[in-house]
Design an enzyme around this catalytic site. Structure first.
Site, PDB file in Angstrom:
ATOM      1  N   ASN A  77      32.236  40.542  47.366  1.00  0.00           N
ATOM      2  CA  ASN A  77      32.533  41.991  46.378  1.00  0.00           C
ATOM      3  C   ASN A  77      30.944  42.128  46.550  1.00  0.00           C
ATOM      4  O   ASN A  77      31.245  43.384  46.418  1.00  0.00           O
ATOM      5  CB  ASN A  77      32.844  41.854  44.797  1.00  0.00           C
ATOM      6  CG  ASN A  77      32.823  40.890  44.068  1.00  0.00           C
ATOM      7  OD1 ASN A  77      32.064  39.441  44.994  1.00  0.00           O
ATOM      8  ND2 ASN A  77      31.764  41.298  43.869  1.00  0.00           N
ATOM      9  N   THR A 126      57.767  39.391  32.438  1.00  0.00           N
ATOM     10  CA  THR A 126      58.142  40.387  33.470  1.00  0.00           C
ATOM     11  C   THR A 126      57.581  41.104  33.802  1.00  0.00           C
ATOM     12  O   THR A 126      56.607  41.432  33.199  1.00  0.00           O
ATOM     13  CB  THR A 126      59.029  41.093  32.256  1.00  0.00           C
ATOM     14  OG1 THR A 126      59.429  40.502  31.323  1.00  0.00           O
ATOM     15  CG2 THR A 126      59.750  42.203  32.499  1.00  0.00           C
ATOM     16  N   CYS A 150      32.414  43.557  36.958  1.00  0.00           N
ATOM     17  CA  CYS A 150      32.287  42.869  36.437  1.00  0.00           C
ATOM     18  C   CYS A 150      31.371  42.369  35.793  1.00  0.00           C
ATOM     19  O   CYS A 150      31.256  41.646  35.126  1.00  0.00           O
ATOM     20  CB  CYS A 150      33.369  41.588  37.864  1.00  0.00           C
ATOM     21  SG  CYS A 150      34.495  41.930  38.232  1.00  0.00           S
TER      22      CYS A 150
END
Length: 364
Positions: free
Chosen positions: A141, A224, A308
């Site tokens: 990355n 969900t 990050c």
């Protein structure tokens, strides 16, 4: 704003947005409900799952997750046995492996060369019978290095270990290796929405669940699902497959143009030039104050490294691993570009970056 931070995230494809809107507005049912509205939502999820699977090897199952970080945590924590990984992996792998080490699991960190590629001799020494998991990123990355994943996966197979690849930066842009057992991906790196990723698991491989609950997803992942996020991911994956060749040709041309301009102006490339995803240009300039550069060029979105790790104050662990000094690492920038970047915008930005860097030297 000229956006050159594609490794951090990509612009949402219009097709992905269009696919999401009905599920955000009218079709709001839970895809795990048995009634007609729920079944309709479930059908949309399965269409998306198939689209993501089309970019994966044959013979496996896609389980949707909240993102690649969850997928990597699940793959690592859900497996057993000693871990072998690279010094240049994303924090989602390195920090998870470190957490497993604190629980008593053996972890071996493989070095890379100055080109950012894995040391295969060290890999052959480390990946032995008894190894449980080998985790290697497909495309780095920060510096875009494409790892020799086929060779590393073969070593893993010979040792009886599972092979995990963090394919976040390569998914839809490079071929995912057929030899992988576990593949982690993220939607927002291929022009899909944030908040959804997936873990592909080869048939016959079992993992302990990371999240416990209803077990809604294949292999027991609980929670969900959002039909809207799934639909957006699916549309982005289908578009990436359709545009695979065109996107690749476009970023290759952008790389050639930008590299020619900046290399000729005294910028040095970090990492391999040949074994590299061409949508990544990581460069350093002697004595560059990157924080000042970014402040001076607020109309250009680019990075000093991984989003990050931004704000940590530490030099990039990736740039340190390829042998750069702290000063060299701190004088490096990352330009990321792709489908929606024009050559005119990229070269305009490169010229402005170079001029601002030269102005710093004059001022010094």
């Amino acid at each position: 704003m000229i956006y050159l931070d594609y490794q951090a995230t990509t612009p949402l494809a219009p097709q992905a947005l269009d696919a999401m809107l009905p599920w955000l507005r009218d079709d709001f049912a839970n895809p795990h409900s048995a009634h007609a509205a729920g079944r309709k939502a479930k059908a949309a999820v399965e269409v998306a799952r198939e689209a993501v699977a089309e970019l994966m090897p044959d013979g496996g199952t896609v389980s949707f997750t909240s993102g690649a970080t969850e997928a990597l945590n699940w793959a690592i924590k859900g497996s057993t046995g000693p871990i072998v990984t690279l010094a240049t992996e994303h924090a989602a792998v390195l920090d998870t492996a470190a957490a497993e080490a604190r629980r008593g699991r053996a972890v071996t960190m493989l070095p890379v060369g100055s080109d950012g590629l894995a040391d295969l001799a060290a890999a052959r020494e480390a990946i032995k019978p008894g190894t449980g998991l080998v985790a290697v990123m497909l495309v780095n990355n920060e510096i875009g290095a494409i790892q020799p994943v086929e060779q590393l996966a073969t070593l893993a197979k010979q040792a009886g270990a599972l092979f995990l690849t963090d394919a976040v930066q390569g998914f839809g842009r490079e071929i995912v290796p057929d030899t992988a057992d576990l593949v982690a991906v993220s939607a927002h790196k291929i022009h899909g929405p944030k908040g959804i990723g997936a873990l592909w698991v080869r048939d016959g491989v079992t993992l302990e669940p990371l999240l416990h609950g209803g077990g809604q997803e294949p292999l027991g992942r609980s929670g969900t699902l959002s039909p809207a996020l799934c639909a957006g991911f699916g549309a982005a994956a289908a578009l990436a497959k359709q545009r695979f060749g065109a996107d690749r040709a476009h970023v290759s041309q952008l790389f050639r143009a930008a590299f020619q301009m900046l290399a000729g102006a005294g910028w040095a490339l970090n990492g391999s030039k040949d074994e590299r995803y061409p949508g990544n240009l990581n460069l350093r300039y002697p004595g560059l104050d990157v924080a000042r550069l970014m402040s001076d060029l607020r109309g250009i979105a680019f990075s000093a490294g991984s989003a990050c790790a931004s704000g940590s104050g530490r030099p990039s662990h990736v740039l340190k691993a390829i042998g750069l000094s702290d000063a060299e690492a701190r004088s490096s920038i990352r330009l990321g570009f792709g489908r929606y970047t024009t050559e005119e915008d990229l070269l305009t930005a490169c010229l402005a970056i170079d001029q601002a860097a030269r102005a710093q030297q004059v001022a010094a």
